[in-house]
Write a protein that holds these residues in place. Structure first.
Motif, PDB file in Angstrom:
ATOM      1  N   ASN A   1      73.813-123.021  21.421  1.00  0.00           N
ATOM      2  CA  ASN A   1      73.070-124.012  20.646  1.00  0.00           C
ATOM      3  C   ASN A   1      73.989-124.859  19.789  1.00  0.00           C
ATOM      4  OD1 ASN A   1      70.516-123.512  21.594  1.00  0.00           O
ATOM      5  ND2 ASN A   1      70.058-121.962  20.054  1.00  0.00           N
ATOM      6  N   ASP A   2      75.007-124.240  19.235  1.00  0.00           N
ATOM      7  CA  ASP A   2      76.007-124.997  18.483  1.00  0.00           C
ATOM      8  C   ASP A   2      77.256-124.151  18.298  1.00  0.00           C
ATOM      9  OD1 ASP A   2      75.358-123.160  16.549  1.00  0.00           O
ATOM     10  OD2 ASP A   2      74.930-124.627  14.983  1.00  0.00           O
ATOM     11  N   ASP A   3      78.351-124.818  18.037  1.00  0.00           N
ATOM     12  CA  ASP A   3      79.609-124.186  17.670  1.00  0.00           C
ATOM     13  C   ASP A   3      80.125-123.220  18.733  1.00  0.00           C
ATOM     14  OD1 ASP A   3      81.829-123.912  16.117  1.00  0.00           O
ATOM     15  OD2 ASP A   3      80.729-123.502  14.288  1.00  0.00           O
ATOM     16  N   HIS A   4      81.001-122.299  18.356  1.00  0.00           N
ATOM     17  CA  HIS A   4      81.814-121.555  19.317  1.00  0.00           C
ATOM     18  C   HIS A   4      81.377-120.116  19.535  1.00  0.00           C
ATOM     19  CE1 HIS A   4      84.367-124.834  17.847  1.00  0.00           C
ATOM     20  NE2 HIS A   4      84.940-124.780  19.022  1.00  0.00           N
ATOM     21  N   HIS A   5      81.506-119.692  20.781  1.00  0.00           N
ATOM     22  CA  HIS A   5      81.380-118.288  21.164  1.00  0.00           C
ATOM     23  C   HIS A   5      82.659-117.911  21.901  1.00  0.00           C
ATOM     24  CE1 HIS A   5      77.165-117.020  20.355  1.00  0.00           C
ATOM     25  NE2 HIS A   5      77.019-118.324  20.229  1.00  0.00           N
ATOM     26  N   PHE A   6      83.273-116.798  21.511  1.00  0.00           N
ATOM     27  CA  PHE A   6      84.520-116.331  22.100  1.00  0.00           C
ATOM     28  C   PHE A   6      84.260-115.036  22.867  1.00  0.00           C
ATOM     29  CE2 PHE A   6      85.449-118.659  18.245  1.00  0.00           C
ATOM     30  CZ  PHE A   6      86.401-119.572  18.667  1.00  0.00           C
TER      31      PHE A   6
ATOM     32  N   HIS B   1      74.465-106.302  28.488  1.00  0.00           N
ATOM     33  CA  HIS B   1      74.166-106.428  29.916  1.00  0.00           C
ATOM     34  C   HIS B   1      75.416-106.674  30.758  1.00  0.00           C
ATOM     35  CE1 HIS B   1      69.855-106.476  29.233  1.00  0.00           C
ATOM     36  NE2 HIS B   1      70.069-107.305  28.235  1.00  0.00           N
ATOM     37  N   TYR B   2      76.542-107.029  30.124  1.00  0.00           N
ATOM     38  CA  TYR B   2      77.724-107.453  30.866  1.00  0.00           C
ATOM     39  C   TYR B   2      78.780-106.349  30.885  1.00  0.00           C
ATOM     40  CZ  TYR B   2      75.882-112.046  31.678  1.00  0.00           C
ATOM     41  OH  TYR B   2      75.112-113.084  32.136  1.00  0.00           O
ATOM     42  N   VAL B   3      78.530-105.359  31.735  1.00  0.00           N
ATOM     43  CA  VAL B   3      79.422-104.213  31.886  1.00  0.00           C
ATOM     44  C   VAL B   3      79.596-103.934  33.376  1.00  0.00           C
ATOM     45  CG1 VAL B   3      77.509-102.573  31.652  1.00  0.00           C
ATOM     46  CG2 VAL B   3      79.833-101.814  31.174  1.00  0.00           C
TER      47      VAL B   3
ATOM     48  N   HIS C   1      80.945-117.929  15.747  1.00  0.00           N
ATOM     49  CA  HIS C   1      80.500-118.571  14.525  1.00  0.00           C
ATOM     50  C   HIS C   1      79.567-119.697  14.948  1.00  0.00           C
ATOM     51  CE1 HIS C   1      84.059-121.275  15.161  1.00  0.00           C
ATOM     52  NE2 HIS C   1      84.707-120.143  15.309  1.00  0.00           N
ATOM     53  N   GLY C   2      78.505-119.243  15.644  1.00  0.00           N
ATOM     54  CA  GLY C   2      77.501-120.157  16.147  1.00  0.00           C
ATOM     55  C   GLY C   2      76.178-119.444  16.305  1.00  0.00           C
ATOM     56  N   GLN C   3      75.267-120.080  16.967  1.00  0.00           N
ATOM     57  CA  GLN C   3      73.935-119.532  17.138  1.00  0.00           C
ATOM     58  C   GLN C   3      73.803-118.876  18.507  1.00  0.00           C
ATOM     59  OE1 GLN C   3      70.891-122.320  15.971  1.00  0.00           O
ATOM     60  NE2 GLN C   3      72.058-122.999  14.194  1.00  0.00           N
ATOM     61  N   THR C   4      72.588-118.855  19.049  1.00  0.00           N
ATOM     62  CA  THR C   4      72.312-118.133  20.293  1.00  0.00           C
ATOM     63  C   THR C   4      73.115-118.675  21.467  1.00  0.00           C
ATOM     64  OG1 THR C   4      70.098-117.633  19.517  1.00  0.00           O
ATOM     65  CG2 THR C   4      70.480-117.456  21.886  1.00  0.00           C
TER      66      THR C   4
ATOM     67  N   ILE D   1      72.755-113.690  23.443  1.00  0.00           N
ATOM     68  CA  ILE D   1      73.366-112.994  22.318  1.00  0.00           C
ATOM     69  C   ILE D   1      73.277-113.970  21.143  1.00  0.00           C
ATOM     70  CG2 ILE D   1      75.731-113.668  22.902  1.00  0.00           C
ATOM     71  CD1 ILE D   1      76.518-110.796  21.888  1.00  0.00           C
ATOM     72  N   ALA D   2      72.717-113.503  20.045  1.00  0.00           N
ATOM     73  CA  ALA D   2      72.342-114.419  18.972  1.00  0.00           C
ATOM     74  C   ALA D   2      73.188-114.248  17.720  1.00  0.00           C
ATOM     75  CB  ALA D   2      70.866-114.223  18.619  1.00  0.00           C
ATOM     76  N   GLY D   3      73.361-115.356  17.008  1.00  0.00           N
ATOM     77  CA  GLY D   3      73.920-115.334  15.672  1.00  0.00           C
ATOM     78  C   GLY D   3      75.430-115.239  15.596  1.00  0.00           C
ATOM     79  N   SER D   4      75.926-115.415  14.384  1.00  0.00           N
ATOM     80  CA  SER D   4      77.356-115.330  14.125  1.00  0.00           C
ATOM     81  C   SER D   4      77.787-113.876  13.991  1.00  0.00           C
ATOM     82  CB  SER D   4      77.697-116.077  12.832  1.00  0.00           C
ATOM     83  OG  SER D   4      77.427-117.450  12.965  1.00  0.00           O
ATOM     84  N   SER D   5      79.025-113.608  14.362  1.00  0.00           N
ATOM     85  CA  SER D   5      79.591-112.272  14.206  1.00  0.00           C
ATOM     86  C   SER D   5      81.094-112.417  14.004  1.00  0.00           C
ATOM     87  CB  SER D   5      79.314-111.415  15.440  1.00  0.00           C
ATOM     88  OG  SER D   5      79.953-110.170  15.301  1.00  0.00           O
TER      89      SER D   5
END
Length: 192
Positions: free
Chosen positions: A77-82, A51-53, A150-153, A39-43
Motif C-alpha cells: 500500500n505504501d513504503d517499503h517491505h524487505f 505461508h512462505y516456507v 516500514h509500510g502498510q499491508t 502481511i500487515a503493518g510496520s515491523s
C-alpha cells in the motif's frame, strides 16, 4: 551397485563394466504459493511469513549444497517491505545468503530487497532472491521467508486493489536444487 555397462573406445573391444558417475544435481524441489496472503503493518524486527516456507528436506548427504531461488511478487500500500531467507534445522534458525558484513551498500539486510508501492492500480513488483547454502547436515532442513517493513499491508501475488481477483495474480515460487557438494563451488565478490 555403482557400476554401469559401457562401450570401450571406438567400440572395438566390446563392452566393459565401469564405475557409475553421479551428476551434480541430486534432487530438485519446487513449491508454489497461493496469491492473496497478506502481511500487515510496520515491523522493525524480522518476522516469519507464515505461508512462505519450503518443504522440510532431508539431505541425501551431509555434504550436500543447496541453490535456492525464491520469487516474490506483490503489492504494498505504501513504503517499503524487505525480505530475506532463514534456514531452520531442528529449531535452530540461521540467516542465509550474503552475510551483512559483505554487503557494500548496506549492512542491515543481508540478502534482501525492497518491494514498494506502485502508482498503477493493478501493478506489482517481482523480486528474485537466489541463495547458495551449505548447511552441513543430514537432518531435516527447511527455509522460510522473513519480512521487515516500514509500510502498510503487503499483498503476495496479487494487486492490493484486487487481492482476490485471479486476473491480477502472479505466481510466487521457490525452487531448491540439492547439489553434490564435491562438485559445487560457491564464492562471492565482496569488493569493487
Amino acid at each position: 551397485n555403482g557400476y554401469m555397462l559401457t562401450a570401450q573406445s571406438g567400440n572395438t573391444g566390446g563392452m566393459t563394466w565401469a564405475a557409475a558417475g553421479g551428476g551434480t544435481v541430486l534432487k530438485v524441489y519446487q513449491k508454489s504459493f497461493v496469491g492473496g496472503h497478506t502481511i500487515a503493518g510496520s515491523s522493525s524486527s524480522w518476522r516469519a511469513v507464515s505461508h512462505y516456507v519450503t518443504p522440510t528436506i532431508t539431505p541425501i548427504s551431509s555434504s550436500s549444497k543447496f541453490l535456492i531461488q525464491w520469487n516474490i511478487s506483490g503489492y504494498a500500500n505504501d513504503d517499503h517491505h524487505f525480505f530475506k531467507i532463514r534456514r531452520d534445522i531442528g529449531g535452530s534458525v540461521t540467516d542465509v545468503g550474503l552475510s551483512a558484513s559483505n554487503m557494500t551498500n548496506h549492512t542491515d539486510y543481508g540478502e534482501s530487497g525492497s518491494l514498494i508501492f506502485y502508482r498503477h492500480t493493478n501493478a506489482y513488483a517481482l523480486k528474485t532472491m537466489q541463495i547458495a547454502d551449505a548447511p552441513a547436515t543430514a537432518s531435516g532442513v527447511f527455509w522460510q521467508l522473513y519480512n521487515q517493513a516500514h509500510g502498510q499491508t503487503f499483498y503476495f501475488g496479487r494487486s492490493g486493489h484486487n487481492p482476490t481477483n485471479k486476473q491480477y495474480a502472479s505466481q510466487n515460487t521457490v525452487t531448491i536444487w540439492e547439489l553434490d557438494g564435491s562438485k559445487a563451488t560457491f564464492s562471492q565478490e565482496t569488493s569493487y
